[in-house]
Motif scaffolding. Structure first.
Motif, mmCIF file in Angstrom:
data_model
loop_
_atom_site.group_PDB
_atom_site.id
_atom_site.type_symbol
_atom_site.label_atom_id
_atom_site.label_comp_id
_atom_site.label_asym_id
_atom_site.label_seq_id
_atom_site.Cartn_x
_atom_site.Cartn_y
_atom_site.Cartn_z
ATOM 1 N N LEU A 29 40.385 57.053 47.514
ATOM 2 C CA LEU A 29 41.915 56.247 47.537
ATOM 3 C C LEU A 29 41.625 55.540 45.893
ATOM 4 O O LEU A 29 40.924 54.854 45.644
ATOM 5 C CB LEU A 29 41.962 55.192 48.568
ATOM 6 C CG LEU A 29 42.454 55.663 49.932
ATOM 7 C CD1 LEU A 29 42.282 54.580 50.820
ATOM 8 C CD2 LEU A 29 43.743 56.370 50.007
ATOM 9 N N ARG A 63 38.258 58.649 51.911
ATOM 10 C CA ARG A 63 38.449 56.951 52.122
ATOM 11 C C ARG A 63 38.145 56.370 50.791
ATOM 12 O O ARG A 63 38.660 55.767 50.040
ATOM 13 C CB ARG A 63 37.700 56.508 53.297
ATOM 14 C CG ARG A 63 37.565 54.793 53.098
ATOM 15 C CD ARG A 63 36.181 54.361 52.982
ATOM 16 N NE ARG A 63 36.131 53.023 53.326
ATOM 17 C CZ ARG A 63 35.854 52.308 52.073
ATOM 18 N NH1 ARG A 63 36.042 52.405 51.002
ATOM 19 N NH2 ARG A 63 35.739 50.708 52.250
ATOM 20 N N SER A 103 44.373 51.237 54.177
ATOM 21 C CA SER A 103 44.186 52.550 54.682
ATOM 22 C C SER A 103 42.668 52.938 54.396
ATOM 23 O O SER A 103 42.141 53.504 55.531
ATOM 24 C CB SER A 103 44.946 53.496 53.467
ATOM 25 O OG SER A 103 46.297 53.464 53.529
ATOM 26 N N ARG A 104 42.033 52.186 53.763
ATOM 27 C CA ARG A 104 40.429 52.072 53.880
ATOM 28 C C ARG A 104 40.040 51.770 55.157
ATOM 29 O O ARG A 104 39.125 52.436 55.848
ATOM 30 C CB ARG A 104 39.849 51.440 52.566
ATOM 31 C CG ARG A 104 40.205 52.270 51.393
ATOM 32 C CD ARG A 104 39.161 51.281 50.344
ATOM 33 N NE ARG A 104 39.345 51.937 49.101
ATOM 34 C CZ ARG A 104 40.294 51.542 48.079
ATOM 35 N NH1 ARG A 104 40.972 50.309 48.306
ATOM 36 N NH2 ARG A 104 40.390 52.030 46.903
ATOM 37 N N TYR A 131 50.431 47.748 46.381
ATOM 38 C CA TYR A 131 49.859 48.896 46.230
ATOM 39 C C TYR A 131 48.348 48.824 46.795
ATOM 40 O O TYR A 131 47.886 49.428 47.638
ATOM 41 C CB TYR A 131 49.818 49.498 45.031
ATOM 42 C CG TYR A 131 48.846 50.684 44.786
ATOM 43 C CD1 TYR A 131 49.223 52.020 45.048
ATOM 44 C CD2 TYR A 131 47.776 50.443 44.000
ATOM 45 C CE1 TYR A 131 48.806 52.989 44.893
ATOM 46 C CE2 TYR A 131 46.977 51.715 43.757
ATOM 47 C CZ TYR A 131 47.332 53.171 44.383
ATOM 48 O OH TYR A 131 46.794 53.946 44.231
ATOM 49 N N ARG A 132 47.546 47.496 46.021
ATOM 50 C CA ARG A 132 46.139 47.609 46.488
ATOM 51 C C ARG A 132 46.074 47.285 47.912
ATOM 52 O O ARG A 132 45.111 47.435 48.818
ATOM 53 C CB ARG A 132 45.662 46.291 45.639
ATOM 54 C CG ARG A 132 45.490 46.819 44.294
ATOM 55 C CD ARG A 132 44.755 45.631 43.225
ATOM 56 N NE ARG A 132 44.662 46.124 41.956
ATOM 57 C CZ ARG A 132 44.973 45.515 40.851
ATOM 58 N NH1 ARG A 132 45.619 44.540 41.047
ATOM 59 N NH2 ARG A 132 44.767 46.003 39.619
ATOM 60 N N CYS A 141 46.210 50.461 49.919
ATOM 61 C CA CYS A 141 44.783 50.966 49.793
ATOM 62 C C CYS A 141 43.663 50.318 50.741
ATOM 63 O O CYS A 141 43.207 51.127 51.207
ATOM 64 C CB CYS A 141 44.458 51.222 48.263
ATOM 65 S SG CYS A 141 45.323 52.254 47.264
ATOM 66 N N GLU A 142 43.914 49.004 50.507
ATOM 67 C CA GLU A 142 42.645 48.337 51.488
ATOM 68 C C GLU A 142 42.923 48.710 52.969
ATOM 69 O O GLU A 142 42.071 48.632 53.853
ATOM 70 C CB GLU A 142 42.631 46.832 50.969
ATOM 71 C CG GLU A 142 41.648 46.210 51.915
ATOM 72 C CD GLU A 142 40.245 46.753 51.670
ATOM 73 O OE1 GLU A 142 39.463 46.728 52.515
ATOM 74 O OE2 GLU A 142 39.927 47.289 50.490
#
Length: 92
Positions: free
Chosen positions: A80, A77, A50-51, A43-44, A47-48
């Motif tokens: 998230l 951004r 996506s950022r 998950y992390r 997210c990273e």
């Protein structure tokens, strides 16, 4: 989210090894959904990723559509989530 949709989502997360269902000791109808150890790692990472992607496309959006769209992307951004919240449901 409708109960059936929530159940399907949790089924998929459980099958993938991210969460487990824990029945209540006093009330067996109560089901708590818990992350398994290491369940946040993917998950992390997502997210990273996506950022980074949003950071990469923001300048192009600013050039094409102006500051407003780039501002929306920048705001998304930063929104998230760091980690998901624990979920409790009343039905299995």
């Amino acid at each position: 989210m409708p109960s059936a949709s929530t159940t399907r989502l949790i089924d998929r997360l459980e099958k993938a090894g991210y969460v487990r269902r824990v029945r209540g000791e006093r009330d067996r109808r109560m089901v708590t959904v818990e992350l398994v150890e290491g369940g946040l790692d993917d998950y992390r990472a997502a997210c990273e990723s996506s950022r980074r992607h949003l950071d990469e496309i923001a300048p192009a959006l600013r050039a094409r559509t102006g500051a407003t769209t780039a501002g929306h992307v920048r705001a998304r951004r930063h929104r998230l989530p760091i980690s998901p919240q624990r979920t409790t449901r009343g039905r299995a």
